[in-house]
Design an enzyme around this catalytic site. Structure first.
Site: not given
Ligand SMILES: Cc1cc2nc3c(=O)[nH]c(=O)nc-3n(C[C@H](O)[C@H](O)[C@H](O)COP(=O)(O)OP(=O)(O)OC[C@H]3O[C@@H](n4cnc5c(N)ncnc54)[C@H](O)[C@@H]3O)c2cc1C
Ligand code: HEM
Length: 425
Positions: A159, A212, A302, A117, A417
Site C-alpha cells: 500500500e 474505480y 467499466p 493495522y 465485483f
Molecule cells: C469496484 C466497485 C465499483 C463499483 N462501481 C459502481 C458503478 O459504477 N455504479 C454503481 O451504481 N455502483 C457501483 N458500485 C457499487 C457502489 O459502490 C455501492 O455499493 C452502491 O452504489 C450502493 O451504495 P449505497 O450507499 O447506495 O447502498 P448501501 O447503503 O451501501 O446499501 C447497499 C444495499 O444493502 C441494502 N441494505 C442496507 N441496509 C441493510 C440492512 N440493514 N439489512 C439488509 N440490507 C441492507 C440496501 O437496501 C442496498 O440494497 C461499485 C462497487 C465496487 C466495489
Molecule cells: C492483514 C490485514 C487485512 C486483511 C487480510 C484484509 C483483507 C480485506 C479483504 C479481503 C477485503 C475485501 C476486499 C473486497 O471485497 O474488495 C477488505 C476490505 C476492507 N478492508 Fe481490509 N484487510 C486487512 C486490514 C485492514 C485494516 C487494518 C483496515 C482498516 C481498519 C481494513 C479496512 C477494510 C475496509 C474498510 C474494507 C472495505 C470493506 C467494506 O467496507 O465493506 N482492512 N480487507
C-alpha cells in the site's frame, strides 16, 4: 488451503515483492499451519466478536467500513478468512502478493493507513482468545501475533508503494480531494451520470480503463461518513472523471445511502470528496486479440470506459460488446454505445429480459432473454479471446460458468465485483 474466494486476480503487474518482511522460525510456522483449521472452524464466531469489539473500541472506523456490508455479513468473512488463508503461505509470502495487491487497491482507495493495522491485529487476536478460551495457549497466541504482523507488513508495504504512485502521477494525490459536480445527466430511470472536475482546477491523472474511484460523503443527518466505489465510465484523457450511479432502492431493506443521496441531493456545483483511481480490473491494451465486454445492469460502467478506450487506441481490434438489462426504461448510455462502436471494429448486442411494447416497436434490443452458454458458443470467439465482465452476482456466476465450460482459460477471464469479493463458483 486455497484463498476463500476466487479473487479473479486480473493484473499480472504486481507492485512489490515481500523482500524485507521479517521471516518466522519453523516452530512458529508449524503452530500457525496446524491451527488454521481450528480458527476456520470458528471463523464466523471469531469475525463477529472481532468486529463488535473493534467498533466498540474504535467507533471512528465506522467512517471507513461499509455499514450495509456489515449488516449483511458480506464483508465480515473476507478480512479474517484472508488472514487465515495468507497464514498458510507464511513461509512463501511471494505467493500471496497478487491477492494482496488486489485488496490493497481497495484499501488505498479507502485511505487505510499503517496505523490501522495494529488495531485490527489487536482485536483479531482478542477475538481468537475470547472464542477459543483455554484452547488458545500463549504459544498459539504468540505465533498468531507474529503471523498477523508479518502479513500486515506485506499489506503495508504494497500500500505504501500505491500511495506513492497515486501521488507521483501528474495531477496526482494520495488521499481524498475535493471535486465539483460539473454536470449531472440522467441516463435511464435508474442510472445517473456525474461529471466530476477537481475543485483546484489541477490536471487529472490518467487511469486504466476499468478502474474505480472512491467517493466520501458527509451527510448531514448521518453520524458517520460513507465511502463507496464507483467505476469510471468514460475513457481517460478528459478534463473530468465520469461516474454513472444506479439508485439502489431497497424493498424490505433500507434504500442505499450513497446512491440515493447522489441521485436526490447532489447537484451541479456541489462538491464531493474523491480518491485517486484504483483497481486491478482493467483493459490490457498491450494485446490485440479479440475482446468481449459483457455487462449486466450497472455493471456497464467499466465496460463503457473500456469501449471508449479501445476504439481510440485500437480501432482495428475486434470487439463484441454485450449488454444485458431489463428493458429500454432502465437501459443507460444506449446511444453512446452505438455512437462509439461506429468508431471501431465493434459488434454490439443488447439483451433485454423484459422488453416493453415500445422496445419491440423501436427494435431497441437484439435478443429477448438472458445471455446463455449456447448463445456465447455460437456468437463470440473464444479461442485466444479476452473476456471482461461485470454485473449482478448471478449474472457473473452464469457468465463465468459458461466461459469455463467453453474452455476459456483463467488468464483470459477478468471480472469485477460491485461489492465485497465473493465466490463465482
Ligand atoms: C469496484 C466497485 C465499483 C463499483 N462501481 C459502481 C458503478 O459504477 N455504479 C454503481 O451504481 N455502483 C457501483 N458500485 C457499487 C457502489 O459502490 C455501492 O455499493 C452502491 O452504489 C450502493 O451504495 P449505497 O450507499 O447506495 O447502498 P448501501 O447503503 O451501501 O446499501 C447497499 C444495499 O444493502 C441494502 N441494505 C442496507 N441496509 C441493510 C440492512 N440493514 N439489512 C439488509 N440490507 C441492507 C440496501 O437496501 C442496498 O440494497 C461499485 C462497487 C465496487 C466495489
Ligand atoms: C492483514 C490485514 C487485512 C486483511 C487480510 C484484509 C483483507 C480485506 C479483504 C479481503 C477485503 C475485501 C476486499 C473486497 O471485497 O474488495 C477488505 C476490505 C476492507 N478492508 Fe481490509 N484487510 C486487512 C486490514 C485492514 C485494516 C487494518 C483496515 C482498516 C481498519 C481494513 C479496512 C477494510 C475496509 C474498510 C474494507 C472495505 C470493506 C467494506 O467496507 O465493506 N482492512 N480487507
Amino acid at each position: 488451503m486455497p484463498f476463500p474466494y476466487n479473487y479473479g486476480v486480473n493484473s499480472e503487474k504486481h507492485v512489490t515483492s515481500t523482500k524485507g518482511v521479517a521471516e518466522m522460525d519453523s516452530k512458529t510456522i508449524e503452530i500457525i499451519k496446524s491451527t488454521v483449521p481450528v480458527l476456520e472452524q470458528h471463523g464466523e464466531k471469531i469475525t463477529t466478536v472481532f468486529y463488535q469489539q473493534m467498533f466498540e473500541a474504535h467507533p471512528e472506523l465506522l467512517n471507513i467500513f461499509n455499514h450495509a456490508n456489515q449488516k449483511q455479513g458480506r464483508q465480515q468473512k473476507a478480512l479474517a478468512s484472508t488472514v487465515y488463508a495468507a497464514a498458510q503461505y507464511i513461509d512463501n509470502l511471494e505467493a500471496i502478493v497478487p491477492v494482496v495487491t488486489q485488496i490493497a487497491h481497495k484499501h488505498r482507495s479507502l485511505g487505510i493507513k499503517p496505523e490501522h493495522y495494529p488495531i485490527v491485529g489487536e482485536h483479531l487476536l482478542g477475538a481468537i482468545k475470547t472464542v477459543l478460551g483455554q484452547a488458545a495457549t500463549d504459544e498459539i497466541l504468540d505465533a498468531w501475533e507474529q503471523a498477523y504482523n508479518t502479513i500486515a507488513d506485506v499489506f503495508i508495504s504494497v500500500e505504501a508503494q500505491m500511495y506513492q504512485d497515486a501521488k507521483n502521477q501528474h495531477g496526482g494525490w494520495d488521499g481524498f480531494k475535493s471535486f465539483v459536480v460539473d454536470r449531472k445527466v440522467v441516463e435511464s430511470e435508474v442510472i445517473t451520470s456525474f461529471y466530476l472536475k477537481p475543485e483546484d482546477k489541477q490536471m487529472l491523472p490518467s487511469f486504466e480503463a476499468g478502474q474505480y474511484i472512491s467517493v466520501k460523503l458527509e451527510i448531514e443527518e448521518e453520524k458517520f461518513t460513507h465511502i463507496r466505489q464507483y467505476s469510471l465510465s468514460d475513457a481517460a484523457g478528459k478534463d473530468y472523471y465520469r461516474i454513472s450511479v444506479k439508485r439502489e432502492t431497497g424493498n424490505e431493506t433500507p434504500d442505499g445511502i450513497v446512491s440515493n443521496y447522489l441521485h436526490e441531493k447532489m447537484n451541479e456545483g456541489d462538491t464531493i470528496q474523491v480518491s485517486a483511481p484504483a483497481g486491478d480490473f482493467y483493459l490490457d491494451t498491450g494485446k490485440d486479440t479479440p475482446l468481449v465486454l459483457l455487462s449486466g445492469g450497472v455493471g456497464l460502467t467499466p465496460m463503457m470506459s473500456m469501449l471508449n478506450t479501445v476504439v481510440d487506441l485500437q480501432p482495428e481490434r475486434p470487439v463484441t460488446f454485450i449488454h444485458a438489462t431489463g428493458n429500454g426504461r432502465v437501459h443507460a448510455l444506449r446511444d453512446e454505445v452505438k455512437r462509439v462502436a461506429e468508431k471501431g471494429n465493434v459488434n454490439v448486442v443488447f439483451f433485454y429480459d423484459s422488453p416493453t411494447e415500445e422496445d419491440r416497436e423501436t427494435q431497441a434490443f437484439d435478443i429477448e432473454g438472458f445471455v446463455t452458454k449456447e448463445w456465447l458458443r455460437e456468437n463470440v470467439p473464444h479461442n485466444d479471446t479476452s473476456f471482461y465482465f461485470c454485473g449482478p452476482v448471478p449474472f457473473m456466476k452464469s457468465v463465468n460458468a459458461s466461459l469455463k465450460s467453453l474452455g476459456v482459460t483463467d488468464k483470459n477471464i477478468h471480472f469485477e465485483f460491485f461489492g465485497p469479493m465473493g465466490s463465482l463458483e
